[in-house]
Motif scaffolding. Sequence first.
Motif, PDB file in Angstrom:
ATOM      1  N   THR A 401       0.882  -1.222  -0.117  1.00  0.00           N
ATOM      2  CA  THR A 401      -0.280  -0.040   0.083  1.00  0.00           C
ATOM      3  C   THR A 401       1.014   1.216   0.162  1.00  0.00           C
ATOM      4  N   PRO A 402       0.890   2.021  -1.072  1.00  0.00           N
ATOM      5  CA  PRO A 402       1.700   3.474  -1.199  1.00  0.00           C
ATOM      6  C   PRO A 402       1.253   4.262   0.119  1.00  0.00           C
ATOM      7  N   ARG A 403       2.134   4.900   0.660  1.00  0.00           N
ATOM      8  CA  ARG A 403       1.950   5.855   1.754  1.00  0.00           C
ATOM      9  C   ARG A 403       2.634   7.232   1.207  1.00  0.00           C
ATOM     10  N   PRO A 404       1.865   8.332   1.711  1.00  0.00           N
ATOM     11  CA  PRO A 404       0.625   8.472   2.576  1.00  0.00           C
ATOM     12  C   PRO A 404      -0.494   8.224   1.517  1.00  0.00           C
ATOM     13  N   ILE A 405      -1.521   7.473   2.190  1.00  0.00           N
ATOM     14  CA  ILE A 405      -2.810   7.122   1.618  1.00  0.00           C
ATOM     15  C   ILE A 405      -3.796   7.700   2.401  1.00  0.00           C
ATOM     16  N   GLU A 406      -5.002   8.368   1.662  1.00  0.00           N
ATOM     17  CA  GLU A 406      -6.196   8.817   2.529  1.00  0.00           C
ATOM     18  C   GLU A 406      -7.322   8.032   2.098  1.00  0.00           C
ATOM     19  N   VAL A 407      -7.999   7.289   3.037  1.00  0.00           N
ATOM     20  CA  VAL A 407      -9.214   6.770   2.785  1.00  0.00           C
ATOM     21  C   VAL A 407     -10.227   7.559   2.481  1.00  0.00           C
ATOM     22  N   LEU A 408     -10.974   7.864   1.512  1.00  0.00           N
ATOM     23  CA  LEU A 408     -12.117   8.717   1.481  1.00  0.00           C
ATOM     24  C   LEU A 408     -13.451   8.327   1.638  1.00  0.00           C
ATOM     25  N   ALA A 409     -13.666   6.931   1.297  1.00  0.00           N
ATOM     26  CA  ALA A 409     -15.005   6.207   1.385  1.00  0.00           C
ATOM     27  C   ALA A 409     -14.609   4.800   2.202  1.00  0.00           C
ATOM     28  N   HIS A 410     -15.079   4.197   2.990  1.00  0.00           N
ATOM     29  CA  HIS A 410     -15.140   3.105   3.467  1.00  0.00           C
ATOM     30  C   HIS A 410     -16.480   2.452   3.766  1.00  0.00           C
ATOM     31  N   ASP A 423     -13.035   0.259  -0.217  1.00  0.00           N
ATOM     32  CA  ASP A 423     -12.546   1.735   0.018  1.00  0.00           C
ATOM     33  C   ASP A 423     -12.276   2.553  -1.426  1.00  0.00           C
ATOM     34  N   ALA A 424     -12.462   3.786  -1.282  1.00  0.00           N
ATOM     35  CA  ALA A 424     -12.000   4.837  -2.099  1.00  0.00           C
ATOM     36  C   ALA A 424     -11.010   5.280  -1.496  1.00  0.00           C
ATOM     37  N   THR A 425      -9.756   5.812  -2.195  1.00  0.00           N
ATOM     38  CA  THR A 425      -8.583   6.282  -1.671  1.00  0.00           C
ATOM     39  C   THR A 425      -7.781   7.182  -2.570  1.00  0.00           C
ATOM     40  N   TYR A 426      -7.007   7.996  -2.061  1.00  0.00           N
ATOM     41  CA  TYR A 426      -6.158   9.017  -2.636  1.00  0.00           C
ATOM     42  C   TYR A 426      -4.719   9.147  -2.154  1.00  0.00           C
ATOM     43  N   TYR A 427      -3.577   8.728  -2.869  1.00  0.00           N
ATOM     44  CA  TYR A 427      -2.460   8.660  -2.260  1.00  0.00           C
ATOM     45  C   TYR A 427      -1.684   9.696  -3.039  1.00  0.00           C
ATOM     46  N   THR A 428      -0.495  10.132  -2.545  1.00  0.00           N
ATOM     47  CA  THR A 428       0.450  11.115  -3.208  1.00  0.00           C
ATOM     48  C   THR A 428       1.896  10.543  -3.117  1.00  0.00           C
ATOM     49  N   ALA A 429       2.387  10.331  -4.379  1.00  0.00           N
ATOM     50  CA  ALA A 429       3.722   9.693  -4.479  1.00  0.00           C
ATOM     51  C   ALA A 429       4.806  10.730  -4.427  1.00  0.00           C
ATOM     52  N   LYS A 430       6.307  10.346  -4.351  1.00  0.00           N
ATOM     53  CA  LYS A 430       7.177  11.350  -3.913  1.00  0.00           C
ATOM     54  C   LYS A 430       7.280  12.480  -5.059  1.00  0.00           C
ATOM     55  N   SER A 431       7.039  12.027  -6.184  1.00  0.00           N
ATOM     56  CA  SER A 431       7.104  13.331  -7.522  1.00  0.00           C
ATOM     57  C   SER A 431       6.079  14.227  -7.218  1.00  0.00           C
ATOM     58  N   GLY A 432       5.302  14.108  -6.272  1.00  0.00           N
ATOM     59  CA  GLY A 432       3.868  14.977  -6.246  1.00  0.00           C
ATOM     60  C   GLY A 432       2.694  14.458  -6.851  1.00  0.00           C
ATOM     61  N   ALA A 433       2.779  13.456  -7.762  1.00  0.00           N
ATOM     62  CA  ALA A 433       1.569  12.969  -8.392  1.00  0.00           C
ATOM     63  C   ALA A 433       0.430  12.487  -7.407  1.00  0.00           C
ATOM     64  N   GLY A 434      -0.681  12.669  -7.692  1.00  0.00           N
ATOM     65  CA  GLY A 434      -2.007  12.296  -6.975  1.00  0.00           C
ATOM     66  C   GLY A 434      -2.486  11.021  -7.525  1.00  0.00           C
ATOM     67  N   ARG A 482       1.131  18.484  -4.686  1.00  0.00           N
ATOM     68  CA  ARG A 482       1.743  19.532  -4.258  1.00  0.00           C
ATOM     69  C   ARG A 482       0.918  20.624  -3.859  1.00  0.00           C
ATOM     70  N   ALA A 483      -0.477  20.484  -4.215  1.00  0.00           N
ATOM     71  CA  ALA A 483      -1.464  21.482  -3.616  1.00  0.00           C
ATOM     72  C   ALA A 483      -2.449  20.652  -2.630  1.00  0.00           C
ATOM     73  N   HIS A 484      -2.509  19.420  -2.670  1.00  0.00           N
ATOM     74  CA  HIS A 484      -3.299  18.399  -2.164  1.00  0.00           C
ATOM     75  C   HIS A 484      -2.651  17.311  -1.589  1.00  0.00           C
ATOM     76  N   PRO A 485      -1.739  17.201  -0.725  1.00  0.00           N
ATOM     77  CA  PRO A 485      -0.864  16.218   0.096  1.00  0.00           C
ATOM     78  C   PRO A 485      -1.977  15.317   0.695  1.00  0.00           C
ATOM     79  N   ALA A 486      -1.652  14.000   0.435  1.00  0.00           N
ATOM     80  CA  ALA A 486      -2.549  13.020   1.160  1.00  0.00           C
ATOM     81  C   ALA A 486      -2.650  12.949   2.792  1.00  0.00           C
ATOM     82  N   ARG A 487      -3.366  12.905   3.332  1.00  0.00           N
ATOM     83  CA  ARG A 487      -3.503  12.813   4.728  1.00  0.00           C
ATOM     84  C   ARG A 487      -3.524  11.476   5.430  1.00  0.00           C
ATOM     85  N   ASP A 488      -2.556  10.788   5.536  1.00  0.00           N
ATOM     86  CA  ASP A 488      -2.871   9.313   5.909  1.00  0.00           C
ATOM     87  C   ASP A 488      -3.488   9.206   6.797  1.00  0.00           C
ATOM     88  N   ASN A 489      -4.639   8.202   6.808  1.00  0.00           N
ATOM     89  CA  ASN A 489      -5.668   7.928   7.860  1.00  0.00           C
ATOM     90  C   ASN A 489      -5.999   6.493   7.790  1.00  0.00           C
TER      91      ASN A 489
END
Length: 507
Positions: A401-410, A423-434, A482-489
């Motif tokens: 599981t890539p980190r940080p990853i934010e669970v949006l729907a559970h 689950d629906a999720t959003y994670y951010t990579a070191k490159s800044g990609a979402g 860069r604008a929306h970093p994932a908040r790991d939860n």
Amino acid sequence: MIVNRAVAVLAVLALLTGCGGGGGKAPTRHRAATTAPTPAVAENARPGTKDWKVGKAGAEHAIEGFADRVSVLPGESFRLFVSTTAKGYTVSAFRMGWYAGAQARKVWASPHQAGQKQAGAKTAGGTHTVTAPWQPSLTVSTRDWPEGSYLLRLDADSGAQRFVPVTVRSAATAGKVVILNGTTTWQAYNMWGGRDLYKGPGGFDGRSRAVSFDRPYDGNGAVKFLAFEQPAIALAEKTGLPLAYETDNDLHHDPRLLDGARALVTLGHDEYWSTAMRDEATKARDAGMNIAFLGANAVNRHIRFEATSLGADRLVVCYKSADEDPIKDPAEKTQDWRLSPKPRPESALIGIMYTCFPADGAWKVYQPDNWVFAGTGAREGEEFPGVIGPESDAVTRGGPTPRPIEVLAHSTVGCGTSTTTSDATYYTAKSGAGVFATGTMRWVCSMRGSACGHGVTGKAATFVSKVTENVLRAFAAGPAGRAHPARDNVKKIKPAGTGTAQGADLD
């Protein structure tokens, strides 16, 4: 008026990141992909037509056809192979988009063609590959056809109709949101001629081990495209964002296809991926390209491509068994990506992985203050019935599981006779990609509201469409992390179980 409104929207995007959020930090400002009107704006301002659908399929082989190219560049030609029991037929080409709600524009029509009933399906030896051994019927030029997803409608003199899908692909994707047509999955489930990668005469053992693009699609000719892709394409074109169009075949063929792309969007069902496809998407993510998975069960089956007599990459090979696959290279055996002899679970790219079929349930909001929900009025625990199904994904202990990853729907969903989570999720990579993933195969279908069935409502359609629009706009502006970093939860939820033991403990 339509063009002016779209230009105004794009100008606003040049100043805003899109949707707020980001762990309480002030959002980083990005320039939008462009401040000038995009080709999509001008194209969708043109008159559309509502008369593009297949209204009467007729008998099974009343009329049907296929193209010798899965995709072409604008201006290139392709050949159509058509078989019909009627004396004659015509062909009309419809570009799929928004067009003030008509969702298609007729760009070309053929002269009347003489009909011909061609040979029946042919099945090849050990792989049980089905082809249509036909003669070409006509050559079609795409001169003056804009890039996009197209449906060619065959209209027989008898009134019977069928579709033939063709993509006019983009020569370059830099600065654009790339819409990926899931052509390998369309073909994997294509039962024309009595076999696909799942079944054949006698059931599973009679299945094909390789399926060919040298045959028509079953049903109305575009069942998978219409169910899992067309509503999302209409929405994307409505936004006026800069778009590019490619297919799975193109992603496999061109190792630099995604160079400079702002985002890749895979749609409702994009299950069958080759090594080259996965490597290119991963490389682009690691260079800052965002990815949106608007479905479930993506990147689950490992495939190879081979050539047919009509050209390269027109055969999709998938034995679904490492032991049965005769290739010696363990990295290219065609079982599920997560399985031995070289397991590479899909969650490393998506963030979540396939866990359930048949799935059925409500999509339940878990993190309502996340930026993807801006403008939806979503509340924690709010549910949207029917949006999850018929397959679903989840965060699992099997990872990775890539980190940080934010669970949006559970969500709790029915899975046959048991229950599981999605689950629906959003994670951010070191490159800044979402990387955004919906966790359900019914996300795109839900954009149609009650027309999707399964208890999906108009409220769900509005919600799903707004979330998707938020994602597309943010992803078009550059690396979303860069604008929306994932908040790991992820530690706050109970992960689903899985049959693989790859990856780290989520605790």
